[in-house]
Design a protein around this motif. Structure first.
Motif, PDB file in Angstrom:
ATOM      1  N   GLN A  82      26.134  36.597  29.128  1.00 55.40           N
ATOM      2  CA  GLN A  82      27.975  36.496  29.551  1.00 55.40           C
ATOM      3  C   GLN A  82      27.631  37.170  31.097  1.00 55.40           C
ATOM      4  OE1 GLN A  82      28.126  40.639  27.232  1.00 55.40           O
ATOM      5  NE2 GLN A  82      27.296  38.824  24.853  1.00 55.40           N
ATOM      6  N   ILE A 140      27.618  34.010  32.915  1.00 57.68           N
ATOM      7  CA  ILE A 140      29.260  33.356  32.450  1.00 57.68           C
ATOM      8  C   ILE A 140      30.359  33.924  34.300  1.00 57.68           C
ATOM      9  CG2 ILE A 140      30.987  32.839  31.063  1.00 57.68           C
ATOM     10  CD1 ILE A 140      28.251  32.419  29.245  1.00 57.68           C
ATOM     11  N   SER A 186      30.192  39.606  23.226  1.00 53.96           N
ATOM     12  CA  SER A 186      29.457  37.022  22.681  1.00 53.96           C
ATOM     13  C   SER A 186      28.565  37.277  21.411  1.00 53.96           C
ATOM     14  CB  SER A 186      29.391  36.976  23.846  1.00 53.96           C
ATOM     15  OG  SER A 186      29.352  35.602  23.712  1.00 53.96           O
ATOM     16  N   ASP A 223      35.401  38.742  22.547  1.00 48.27           N
ATOM     17  CA  ASP A 223      34.952  37.768  21.869  1.00 48.27           C
ATOM     18  C   ASP A 223      34.844  36.768  23.175  1.00 48.27           C
ATOM     19  OD1 ASP A 223      33.727  35.399  20.318  1.00 48.27           O
ATOM     20  OD2 ASP A 223      36.130  34.588  20.702  1.00 48.27           O
ATOM     21  N   ILE A 224      33.587  35.240  23.394  1.00 44.36           N
ATOM     22  CA  ILE A 224      33.766  34.394  24.685  1.00 44.36           C
ATOM     23  C   ILE A 224      34.413  33.707  23.903  1.00 44.36           C
ATOM     24  CG2 ILE A 224      32.250  32.975  26.244  1.00 44.36           C
ATOM     25  CD1 ILE A 224      31.009  35.819  26.461  1.00 44.36           C
ATOM     26  N   GLN A 255      18.075  30.794  25.405  1.00 50.85           N
ATOM     27  CA  GLN A 255      19.681  29.921  26.387  1.00 50.85           C
ATOM     28  C   GLN A 255      19.905  31.325  27.312  1.00 50.85           C
ATOM     29  OE1 GLN A 255      22.443  29.953  22.784  1.00 50.85           O
ATOM     30  NE2 GLN A 255      22.468  28.039  22.463  1.00 50.85           N
ATOM     31  N   LYS A 279      27.733  39.156  15.044  1.00 46.07           N
ATOM     32  CA  LYS A 279      29.442  39.613  14.835  1.00 46.07           C
ATOM     33  C   LYS A 279      30.244  39.177  13.465  1.00 46.07           C
ATOM     34  CE  LYS A 279      31.503  38.186  18.633  1.00 46.07           C
ATOM     35  NZ  LYS A 279      32.600  36.770  19.470  1.00 46.07           N
ATOM     36  N   LEU A 291      27.458  24.290  27.625  1.00 44.93           N
ATOM     37  CA  LEU A 291      26.655  25.085  27.775  1.00 44.93           C
ATOM     38  C   LEU A 291      25.399  24.544  26.618  1.00 44.93           C
ATOM     39  CD1 LEU A 291      28.326  28.605  27.578  1.00 44.93           C
ATOM     40  CD2 LEU A 291      26.301  27.718  29.423  1.00 44.93           C
ATOM     41  N   PHE A 292      25.715  24.776  25.804  1.00 45.53           N
ATOM     42  CA  PHE A 292      24.522  23.493  24.568  1.00 45.53           C
ATOM     43  C   PHE A 292      23.994  22.564  25.004  1.00 45.53           C
ATOM     44  CE2 PHE A 292      26.405  26.074  21.083  1.00 45.53           C
ATOM     45  CZ  PHE A 292      26.600  27.561  21.120  1.00 45.53           C
ATOM     46  N   LYS A 344      19.170  33.091  21.309  1.00 42.06           N
ATOM     47  CA  LYS A 344      20.869  33.423  22.367  1.00 42.06           C
ATOM     48  C   LYS A 344      19.988  33.694  23.177  1.00 42.06           C
ATOM     49  CE  LYS A 344      23.597  31.561  20.104  1.00 42.06           C
ATOM     50  NZ  LYS A 344      24.342  30.770  21.222  1.00 42.06           N
TER      51      LYS A 344
HETATM   52  C1  LIG Z   1      27.825  34.049  26.838  1.00 45.00           C
HETATM   53  S1  LIG Z   1      28.446  32.464  26.590  1.00 45.00           S
HETATM   54  C2  LIG Z   1      27.689  31.497  25.481  1.00 45.00           C
HETATM   55  C3  LIG Z   1      28.336  31.992  24.512  1.00 45.00           C
HETATM   56  C4  LIG Z   1      28.148  31.029  23.932  1.00 45.00           C
HETATM   57  O1  LIG Z   1      26.387  31.447  22.704  1.00 45.00           O
HETATM   58  C5  LIG Z   1      28.124  31.402  21.804  1.00 45.00           C
HETATM   59  O2  LIG Z   1      27.105  31.335  20.572  1.00 45.00           O
HETATM   60  C6  LIG Z   1      29.190  32.394  21.805  1.00 45.00           C
HETATM   61  O3  LIG Z   1      29.702  33.169  21.300  1.00 45.00           O
HETATM   62  P1  LIG Z   1      30.747  33.726  20.621  1.00 45.00           P
HETATM   63  O4  LIG Z   1      30.144  35.243  19.897  1.00 45.00           O
HETATM   64  O5  LIG Z   1      30.913  34.511  22.091  1.00 45.00           O
HETATM   65  O6  LIG Z   1      32.209  33.373  19.769  1.00 45.00           O
END
Ligand SMILES: CSCCC(=O)C(=O)COP(=O)(O)O
Length: 286
Positions: A193, A196, A186, A51-52, A147, A220, A66-67, A144
């Motif tokens: 990904q 990043i 992720s 997971d990230i 983004q 997930k 990021l957000f 996603k």
């Molecule tokens: C690809 S990094 C951006 C992470 C993201 O947008 C997110 O919603 C985190 O998701 P995760 O499944 O890695 O917890």
């Protein structure tokens, strides 16, 4: 070859603090069979799936960098790329999502006018929807994917750089050297990904990664996603895959299909582990 996923539970979720590195609390190993009898000769997992957010990367980086970047730049992104096939496809996906959200009465969803209303009107409605989706931290593919496209500009302009915990690069390097294939799963898109991990505070880490999975394989928090990943990786048995996450619901969903370690999150359930005796994976502190 079809795999037998009929065994629904491969043991309790196992929790390790600082599993990727040494944080002063644990001897640094990845060891799923924590019965204290491991003498270092047990099998290694063939694959590790990471997971990230909260696992390789601080939650604060996602939430505070990021957000907000996506929120601040979504309008500009739509204006600058409106006519491109990529953005038109993003808009199409968002329209479908918002129609569904409106039917479900999702908070923050607002109707998106048809193209006849003009670009500015359409963009204003898109931005309102996207902002609400980001605020609610929704893990949905249309958001996603968008983004990832917005962040790409940030990475290209050097406005963004990925962040990983200090213990991550060394762990990745060692697992790679041991021949363990490491993958990312992720909610962030595969493009996001790669961005990043391609430019981090420790440089380009993609050389240690064998592949990327995102929500196009499934949510997930759903077990079938992990079965799908295991099928894609072509493993013979669920215990060949170790999934590391900080999210309890992900761990619960995954444990029917793969071995799970939940890490870094103090609040998570700890149960006596019973699953396979993986050999300790050395990192700097072992
Ligand atoms: C690809 S990094 C951006 C992470 C993201 O947008 C997110 O919603 C985190 O998701 P995760 O499944 O890695 O917890």
């Amino acid at each position: 070859m079809g795999l037998d996923w009929s065994t629904p539970n491969h043991g309790p979720i196992q929790k390790f603090k600082g599993v990727l590195g040494c944080n002063g609390n644990v001897k640094m190993v990845v060891k799923a069979g924590m019965d204290n009898s491991d003498n270092g000769t047990g099998p290694l997992p063939r694959c590790i799936v990471l997971d990230i957010e909260g696992t390789t990367t601080p939650i604060t980086f996602v939430a505070d960098v990021l957000f907000p970047y996506a929120c601040d730049n979504v309008g500009r992104h739509f204006s600058a790329t409106y006519k491109t096939a990529e953005t038109q496809n993003d808009i199409k996906l968002l329209r479908t999502q918002v129609e569904d959200d409106l039917k479900q009465g999702v908070d923050g969803a607002v109707p998106i006018p048809t193209d006849d209303a003009g670009k500015e009107e359409v963009i204003a409605a898109l931005v309102a929807n996207v902002e609400a989706m980001i605020k609610a931290d929704r893990k949905i593919t249309p958001l996603k994917q968008l983004q990832g496209h917005i962040w790409r500009t940030g990475f290209e302009n050097n406005e963004l750089e990925g962040v990983v915990y200090d213990d991550v690069p060394e762990a990745l390097e060692k697992w790679h050297a041991l021949g363990i294939k490491v993958y990312i799963y992720s909610s962030g898109s595969r493009l996001a990904q790669r961005l990043i991990f391609g430019k981090t505070n420790y440089g380009d880490l993609r050389k240690y990664l064998s592949g990327f999975f995102d929500t196009t394989v499934g949510n997930k928090k759903e077990t079938h996603s992990y079965i799908e990943i295991a099928e894609s990786l072509g493993v013979d048995k669920p215990s060949d895959i170790l999934f590391l996450t900080d999210v309890f619901q992900e761990a619960v969903a995954a444990k029917a299909a793969v071995i799970v370690l939940s890490i870094r999150n103090e609040a998570m359930l700890v149960e006596p582990p019973i699953a396979p005796n993986y050999r300790s994976l050395p990192t700097s502190c072992s």
